[in-house]
Design a protein around this motif. Sequence first.
Motif, mmCIF file in Angstrom:
data_model
loop_
_atom_site.group_PDB
_atom_site.id
_atom_site.type_symbol
_atom_site.label_atom_id
_atom_site.label_comp_id
_atom_site.label_asym_id
_atom_site.label_seq_id
_atom_site.Cartn_x
_atom_site.Cartn_y
_atom_site.Cartn_z
ATOM 1 N N THR A 71 28.073 34.755 -71.838
ATOM 2 C CA THR A 71 29.290 34.607 -72.110
ATOM 3 C C THR A 71 30.209 35.026 -70.956
ATOM 4 O O THR A 71 31.466 34.633 -70.723
ATOM 5 N N LEU A 72 29.537 35.854 -70.098
ATOM 6 C CA LEU A 72 30.340 36.525 -68.891
ATOM 7 C C LEU A 72 30.037 35.639 -67.646
ATOM 8 O O LEU A 72 30.309 36.170 -66.505
ATOM 9 N N TYR A 73 28.996 34.728 -67.471
ATOM 10 C CA TYR A 73 28.704 34.052 -66.333
ATOM 11 C C TYR A 73 29.890 33.621 -65.493
ATOM 12 O O TYR A 73 29.753 33.701 -64.531
ATOM 13 N N GLN A 74 30.778 33.228 -65.970
ATOM 14 C CA GLN A 74 32.144 32.682 -65.136
ATOM 15 C C GLN A 74 32.492 33.753 -64.475
ATOM 16 O O GLN A 74 32.721 33.841 -63.070
ATOM 17 N N GLU A 75 32.932 34.980 -65.049
ATOM 18 C CA GLU A 75 33.434 35.985 -64.395
ATOM 19 C C GLU A 75 32.379 36.879 -63.455
ATOM 20 O O GLU A 75 32.740 37.273 -62.493
ATOM 21 N N ILE A 76 31.037 36.794 -63.752
ATOM 22 C CA ILE A 76 30.149 37.490 -62.901
ATOM 23 C C ILE A 76 29.785 36.465 -61.822
ATOM 24 O O ILE A 76 29.437 37.124 -60.711
ATOM 25 N N TYR A 77 30.162 35.342 -61.880
ATOM 26 C CA TYR A 77 29.877 34.430 -60.631
ATOM 27 C C TYR A 77 31.066 34.664 -59.590
ATOM 28 O O TYR A 77 30.698 34.809 -58.583
ATOM 29 N N GLY A 78 32.178 35.044 -60.191
ATOM 30 C CA GLY A 78 33.404 35.473 -59.190
ATOM 31 C C GLY A 78 32.794 36.706 -58.709
ATOM 32 O O GLY A 78 33.292 37.067 -57.637
ATOM 33 N N PHE A 79 32.202 37.765 -59.514
ATOM 34 C CA PHE A 79 31.487 38.809 -58.740
ATOM 35 C C PHE A 79 30.385 38.579 -57.677
ATOM 36 O O PHE A 79 30.624 39.367 -56.498
ATOM 37 N N PHE A 80 29.799 37.677 -57.874
ATOM 38 C CA PHE A 80 28.835 37.448 -56.625
ATOM 39 C C PHE A 80 29.627 36.903 -55.591
ATOM 40 O O PHE A 80 29.212 37.042 -54.343
ATOM 41 N N VAL A 81 30.350 36.059 -55.703
ATOM 42 C CA VAL A 81 31.414 35.536 -54.616
ATOM 43 C C VAL A 81 32.033 36.837 -53.805
ATOM 44 O O VAL A 81 31.975 36.669 -52.697
ATOM 45 N N SER A 82 32.233 37.742 -54.412
ATOM 46 C CA SER A 82 33.044 38.956 -53.872
ATOM 47 C C SER A 82 32.181 39.781 -52.987
ATOM 48 O O SER A 82 32.254 39.950 -51.876
ATOM 49 N N VAL A 83 31.069 39.874 -53.561
ATOM 50 C CA VAL A 83 29.847 40.343 -52.790
ATOM 51 C C VAL A 83 29.450 39.736 -51.657
ATOM 52 O O VAL A 83 29.260 40.195 -50.529
ATOM 53 N N ALA A 84 29.211 38.372 -52.046
ATOM 54 C CA ALA A 84 28.841 37.539 -50.715
ATOM 55 C C ALA A 84 30.003 37.799 -49.573
ATOM 56 O O ALA A 84 29.459 37.820 -48.313
ATOM 57 N N ASP A 85 31.185 37.606 -49.864
ATOM 58 C CA ASP A 85 32.161 37.547 -48.867
ATOM 59 C C ASP A 85 32.280 39.032 -48.227
ATOM 60 O O ASP A 85 32.480 38.911 -46.950
ATOM 61 N N LYS A 86 31.904 39.887 -48.944
ATOM 62 C CA LYS A 86 31.852 41.190 -48.250
ATOM 63 C C LYS A 86 30.751 41.526 -47.281
ATOM 64 O O LYS A 86 30.905 41.957 -45.971
ATOM 65 N N VAL A 87 29.312 40.896 -47.639
ATOM 66 C CA VAL A 87 28.174 40.903 -46.600
ATOM 67 C C VAL A 87 28.599 40.181 -45.603
ATOM 68 O O VAL A 87 28.212 40.231 -44.163
#
Length: 344
Positions: A93-109
């Motif tokens: 139920t949180l996949y959409q929000e956690i995908y945004g989390f992944f994008v944030s991590v990827a952009d930081k790296v």
Amino acid sequence: MTTNQQKESRHITWEQLKERIQAGIPFVHRIPSPDGKGPALDIWVSEHGAELALRLPCANSDKPALSKLEEIEVRQISTLSGPMLEVQTRARTLYQEIYGFFVSVADKVQLNDKKALEAVEETLEGWRELIKIETVLSDEAQLGLRGELYFLRSLAKVVGNQALTAWVGPDRQPHDFRIGTLEFEVKTTRSTSHTHIINGISQLEASPNHSLFVFSMRLSPSGANAGTTLPDDIENTRAILGQKERSRFDEILRTHFNYRAEHSGYYPLRLHLADTPLLIPVDSACPRLTTDLLFSVPHRSRIHNVCYFANFDGLGYSENSEEFMNVMASTLPSRNIISNEPKQ
């Protein structure tokens, strides 16, 4: 190329990722480095979308602390490409929000040159309160839970607190309820007919030496001052359970459905029964696809994640009919023993 253009060219949209997750086939989506020199990152999706994970190359010395977000696990894993940090979740139920989390991590790296562990921990801290707030059930999950709660209350009228033990669906069993040699698959819809989506070939197949029934119910909006909300249904169910069972009930809601009592205000929709629920024996008269039916299909081993709609209008027994009551009576402890066979 601007920073915004770099972001857009590297990331797929949530709608694209969601479509691939719903296909049920495991896959890896690679997020390329914008300059081709930095680390590429991978998003992993397991079979049937059961797990969603981000993997980032890291140093052997990177030892992540325990995640402060209960739905996210962070660990270091060994791969053929070297050590990786894996950020993983099963909270669909949180996949959409956690995908945004992944994008944030990827952009930081990849755009801000942060180390993998630093990027993950910084984003975890920033998202901790947001994730906690947004743990809300989807409309589909709410509807399914309301149907299971209704059946749980019906079963409790016959077997009392044993009804909670019979609720095995949250424990990843193949069907929602199992008591003795009887199994029940609960289906709930807001459509104009008793038509339900069947997820997979095995959903309408009984476990060995068991008899399976579909409990089909239709709900519709009630309007003001009528019907019940999801929190109402939860409290009505708690009220019929013993003190010990209430603790277990609350744990199931929290652990398996991500339901939080403090979020009750997020569930204002009032629903009522649109017609009388049906109990349908899963037998030769039941519309379904089975493993045996598909055995002769060419290249059967290449067919995965079969979903279809089945219409149960006019089939089975109406709730409270003599046939319905006979089936429910056969769940009595004196005539059956609770079975908790593991999922095959």
